[in-house]
Design an enzyme around this catalytic site. Structure first.
Site, PDB file in Angstrom:
ATOM      1  CD  GLU A 163      -6.171  11.569  -8.141  1.00  0.00           C
ATOM      2  OE1 GLU A 163      -5.142  11.393  -7.729  1.00  0.00           O
ATOM      3  OE2 GLU A 163      -7.124  11.164  -8.281  1.00  0.00           O
ATOM      4  CG  HIS A 169      -6.383   6.350  -9.316  1.00  0.00           C
ATOM      5  ND1 HIS A 169      -5.458   6.510  -8.465  1.00  0.00           N
ATOM      6  CD2 HIS A 169      -6.944   7.463  -9.519  1.00  0.00           C
ATOM      7  CE1 HIS A 169      -5.683   7.759  -7.714  1.00  0.00           C
ATOM      8  NE2 HIS A 169      -6.500   8.442  -8.334  1.00  0.00           N
ATOM      9  CE1 TYR A 179      -1.199   6.070  -8.589  1.00  0.00           C
ATOM     10  CE2 TYR A 179      -0.749   5.794 -11.099  1.00  0.00           C
ATOM     11  CZ  TYR A 179      -1.639   5.654  -9.878  1.00  0.00           C
ATOM     12  OH  TYR A 179      -2.660   4.732 -10.210  1.00  0.00           O
ATOM     13  CE  LYS A 190      -4.546   1.743 -10.780  1.00  0.00           C
ATOM     14  NZ  LYS A 190      -3.600   1.315  -9.738  1.00  0.00           N
ATOM     15  CG  ASN A 207      -4.405  -1.994  -7.790  1.00  0.00           C
ATOM     16  OD1 ASN A 207      -4.329  -0.979  -8.974  1.00  0.00           O
ATOM     17  ND2 ASN A 207      -3.932  -1.295  -6.757  1.00  0.00           N
TER      18      ASN A 207
HETATM   19  O1  YYY Z   1      -4.854   4.521  -3.667  1.00  0.00           O
HETATM   20  P1  YYY Z   1      -4.455   3.396  -4.110  1.00  0.00           P
HETATM   21  O2  YYY Z   1      -4.400   2.820  -5.527  1.00  0.00           O
HETATM   22  O3  YYY Z   1      -5.444   2.133  -3.414  1.00  0.00           O
HETATM   23  O4  YYY Z   1      -2.944   2.909  -3.655  1.00  0.00           O
HETATM   24  P2  YYY Z   1      -1.790   3.785  -3.404  1.00  0.00           P
HETATM   25  O5  YYY Z   1      -0.945   3.435  -2.120  1.00  0.00           O
HETATM   26  O6  YYY Z   1      -2.212   5.240  -3.667  1.00  0.00           O
HETATM   27  O7  YYY Z   1      -0.941   3.154  -4.463  1.00  0.00           O
HETATM   28  C1  YYY Z   1      -0.934   3.674  -5.879  1.00  0.00           C
HETATM   29  C2  YYY Z   1      -0.653   2.445  -6.794  1.00  0.00           C
HETATM   30  O8  YYY Z   1       0.850   2.268  -6.726  1.00  0.00           O
HETATM   31  C3  YYY Z   1      -1.310   1.450  -6.309  1.00  0.00           C
HETATM   32  O9  YYY Z   1      -2.694   1.351  -6.899  1.00  0.00           O
HETATM   33  C4  YYY Z   1      -0.588   0.033  -6.952  1.00  0.00           C
HETATM   34  C5  YYY Z   1       0.816   0.685  -6.697  1.00  0.00           C
HETATM   35  N1  YYY Z   1       1.423   0.110  -5.682  1.00  0.00           N
HETATM   36  C6  YYY Z   1       2.380  -1.092  -6.108  1.00  0.00           C
HETATM   37  O10 YYY Z   1       2.493  -1.112  -7.092  1.00  0.00           O
HETATM   38  N2  YYY Z   1       3.210  -1.350  -4.666  1.00  0.00           N
HETATM   39  C7  YYY Z   1       2.692  -0.994  -3.751  1.00  0.00           C
HETATM   40  N3  YYY Z   1       3.554  -1.731  -2.775  1.00  0.00           N
HETATM   41  C8  YYY Z   1       1.922  -0.110  -3.465  1.00  0.00           C
HETATM   42  C9  YYY Z   1       1.104   0.382  -4.523  1.00  0.00           C
HETATM   43 MG    MG Z   2      -3.948   6.355  -3.862  1.00  0.00          MG
END
Ligand code: YYY
Ligand code: MG
Length: 143
Positions: free
Chosen positions: A120, A109, A43, A3, A106
């Protein structure tokens, strides 16, 4: 996909190194500025969530590095290498656990299932952008 925060923080090489060292094969990679449209499609599953708008803006704010990695069990294993969504609870030794502090920053992805990975890959890459190759070290990774 590394990212914008991962690219801006100079962690591209670190992320690639971890996947390489694990034994996965890089079959596609590009640095790109993501359009809002592509970020929204990527997304789409989160479109009703409160963080969706900010997430789309973030992903399209600065370049990302999109990659396709190949190998036995790569989807599930990559999720383990990446770590939990919230870097504060992600285990040390994972990418998010070692380098992040905030869920909205974070770093990376990773596709969450083989089917999602297929969708994807089709969304991010054309077939000409993917290489079909077998590293010469394959017999040293697989018996
Ligand atoms: O697959 P992953 O990236 O681990 O998490 P997801 O639950 O699919 O959410 C996608 C992405 O959205 C996450 O990497 C950060 C963001 N996000 C966020 O900003 N705040 C949250 N409470 C949950 C997810
Ligand atoms: Mg995800």
């Amino acid at each position: 996909m590394i990212k914008p925060d991962g690219v801006q923080r100079g962690l591209v090489g670190e992320v690639i190194s971890r996947f390489e060292a694990k034994g996965f094969t890089l079959v596609g990679m590009k640095l790109m500025q993501v359009s809002k449209e592509l970020a929204e499609k990527h997304y789409d599953v989160h479109k009703e969530r409160p963080f969706f708008k900010g997430l789309v803006e973030f992903i399209s704010s600065s370049p990302v590095v999109a990659m396709v990695w190949e190998g036995d069990g790569v989807v599930a294993s990559a999720r383990k290498l990446i770590g939990a969504t919230n870097p504060l609870t992600a285990e040390p030794g994972t990418i998010r656990g070692d380098y992040g502090v905030s869920v909205g920053r974070n770093l990376i992805h990773g596709s969450d299932a083989i089917e999602t990975a297929q969708t994807e890959i089709n969304l991010w890459f054309s077939s000409e952008e993917l290489a079909s190759w077998q590293p010469t070290m394959t017999p040293w990774l697989y018996e």
